[in-house]
Motif scaffolding. Structure first.
Motif, PDB file in Angstrom:
ATOM      1  N   MET A  84       0.846  -1.162   0.000  1.00  0.00           N
ATOM      2  CA  MET A  84       0.000   0.000   0.000  1.00  0.00           C
ATOM      3  C   MET A  84       0.899   1.235   0.000  1.00  0.00           C
ATOM      4  SD  MET A  84      -3.089   0.953   2.594  1.00  0.00           S
ATOM      5  CE  MET A  84      -2.117   0.766   4.051  1.00  0.00           C
ATOM      6  N   PHE A  85       0.832   1.970  -1.082  1.00  0.00           N
ATOM      7  CA  PHE A  85       1.653   3.162  -1.252  1.00  0.00           C
ATOM      8  C   PHE A  85       0.854   4.400  -0.853  1.00  0.00           C
ATOM      9  CE2 PHE A  85       3.409  -0.007  -4.020  1.00  0.00           C
ATOM     10  CZ  PHE A  85       4.781   0.180  -3.916  1.00  0.00           C
ATOM     11  N   GLN A  86       1.574   5.434  -0.465  1.00  0.00           N
ATOM     12  CA  GLN A  86       0.951   6.710  -0.155  1.00  0.00           C
ATOM     13  C   GLN A  86       1.392   7.738  -1.197  1.00  0.00           C
ATOM     14  OE1 GLN A  86       0.197   7.818   4.071  1.00  0.00           O
ATOM     15  NE2 GLN A  86       2.032   6.567   4.402  1.00  0.00           N
ATOM     16  N   GLY A  87       0.598   8.782  -1.336  1.00  0.00           N
ATOM     17  CA  GLY A  87       0.977   9.870  -2.220  1.00  0.00           C
ATOM     18  C   GLY A  87       0.942   9.529  -3.695  1.00  0.00           C
ATOM     19  N   GLY A  88       0.166   8.518  -4.066  1.00  0.00           N
ATOM     20  CA  GLY A  88       0.046   8.175  -5.479  1.00  0.00           C
ATOM     21  C   GLY A  88       1.309   7.592  -6.104  1.00  0.00           C
ATOM     22  N   GLU A 126     -13.694   9.611 -10.595  1.00  0.00           N
ATOM     23  CA  GLU A 126     -14.398  10.738  -9.971  1.00  0.00           C
ATOM     24  C   GLU A 126     -15.428  10.233  -8.958  1.00  0.00           C
ATOM     25  OE1 GLU A 126     -14.469  14.543  -9.232  1.00  0.00           O
ATOM     26  OE2 GLU A 126     -13.420  13.884 -11.038  1.00  0.00           O
ATOM     27  N   GLY A 127     -15.424  10.843  -7.776  1.00  0.00           N
ATOM     28  CA  GLY A 127     -16.390  10.495  -6.740  1.00  0.00           C
ATOM     29  C   GLY A 127     -15.953   9.370  -5.820  1.00  0.00           C
ATOM     30  N   GLU A 128     -14.806   8.753  -6.094  1.00  0.00           N
ATOM     31  CA  GLU A 128     -14.295   7.698  -5.224  1.00  0.00           C
ATOM     32  C   GLU A 128     -13.297   8.303  -4.240  1.00  0.00           C
ATOM     33  OE1 GLU A 128     -14.621   3.565  -7.442  1.00  0.00           O
ATOM     34  OE2 GLU A 128     -13.129   4.862  -8.400  1.00  0.00           O
ATOM     35  N   PRO A 129     -12.950   7.554  -3.185  1.00  0.00           N
ATOM     36  CA  PRO A 129     -12.134   8.141  -2.117  1.00  0.00           C
ATOM     37  C   PRO A 129     -10.698   8.520  -2.492  1.00  0.00           C
ATOM     38  CG  PRO A 129     -12.594   5.824  -1.656  1.00  0.00           C
ATOM     39  CD  PRO A 129     -13.380   6.206  -2.872  1.00  0.00           C
ATOM     40  N   GLU A 157      -4.276   9.088   4.444  1.00  0.00           N
ATOM     41  CA  GLU A 157      -2.939   9.333   4.979  1.00  0.00           C
ATOM     42  C   GLU A 157      -2.820   8.596   6.308  1.00  0.00           C
ATOM     43  OE1 GLU A 157      -0.313  11.018   3.623  1.00  0.00           O
ATOM     44  OE2 GLU A 157      -1.554  11.191   1.817  1.00  0.00           O
ATOM     45  N   HIS A 158      -1.712   7.910   6.509  1.00  0.00           N
ATOM     46  CA  HIS A 158      -1.495   7.196   7.760  1.00  0.00           C
ATOM     47  C   HIS A 158      -0.047   7.332   8.169  1.00  0.00           C
ATOM     48  CE1 HIS A 158      -0.079   4.086   4.996  1.00  0.00           C
ATOM     49  NE2 HIS A 158      -1.241   4.174   4.390  1.00  0.00           N
ATOM     50  N   LYS A 159       0.236   7.066   9.423  1.00  0.00           N
ATOM     51  CA  LYS A 159       1.570   7.269   9.970  1.00  0.00           C
ATOM     52  C   LYS A 159       2.508   6.095   9.729  1.00  0.00           C
ATOM     53  CE  LYS A 159       0.057  10.556  13.337  1.00  0.00           C
ATOM     54  NZ  LYS A 159       0.383  11.234  14.555  1.00  0.00           N
TER      55      LYS A 159
END
Length: 124
Positions: A1-5, A31-34, A60-62
């Protein structure tokens, strides 16, 4: 699971680096998804013939990747092993440089530029 695209950039690197690798399926946020539009909701792909799955986290997670979980990849060719290790090391952190550690003639451990941990080994 990556963050920031960052999932697409990681996939581009991995698919270009590892032999017998390809994208099997990718679903992107719309569009419209989280998640941000176009980022990866889920991707299924193979590296060295083994199947994996990844995604971009819309939350976003730590926490991030940790070397307590790493992907172990064996190579028959020292040249392939060295090439892959060099690519994964670029912009990353070498935890154990390529060397003979007794349990393997050539082994290395690296966190790549995305934080994903890899143990790279020369098959006996």
């Amino acid at each position: 699971m990556f963050q920031g695209g960052k999932a697409q950039a990681a996939l581009d690197l991995y698919l270009a680096t590892f032999p017998d690798s390809r994208m099997l399926r990718v679903e992107r946020y719309s569009e419209g998804e989280p998640g941000p539009v176009g980022t990866i909701k889920v991707a299924v792909f193979t590296l060295c013939g083994r199947e994996y799955m990844c995604s971009d986290s819309p939350i976003e997670h730590k926490f991030s990747f940790t070397p307590s979980f790493s992907t172990f990849v064996e190579f028959d060719s020292p040249e392939d092993l060295e090439r892959v290790f060099a690519i994964l090391s670029e912009g990353g952190e070498v935890l154990m440089p390529l060397d003979n550690y007794g349990f393997s003639q050539k082994f290395g451990w690296v966190n790549d530029r995305f934080g994903v941990s890899w143990q790279i080994n020369l098959a006996s």
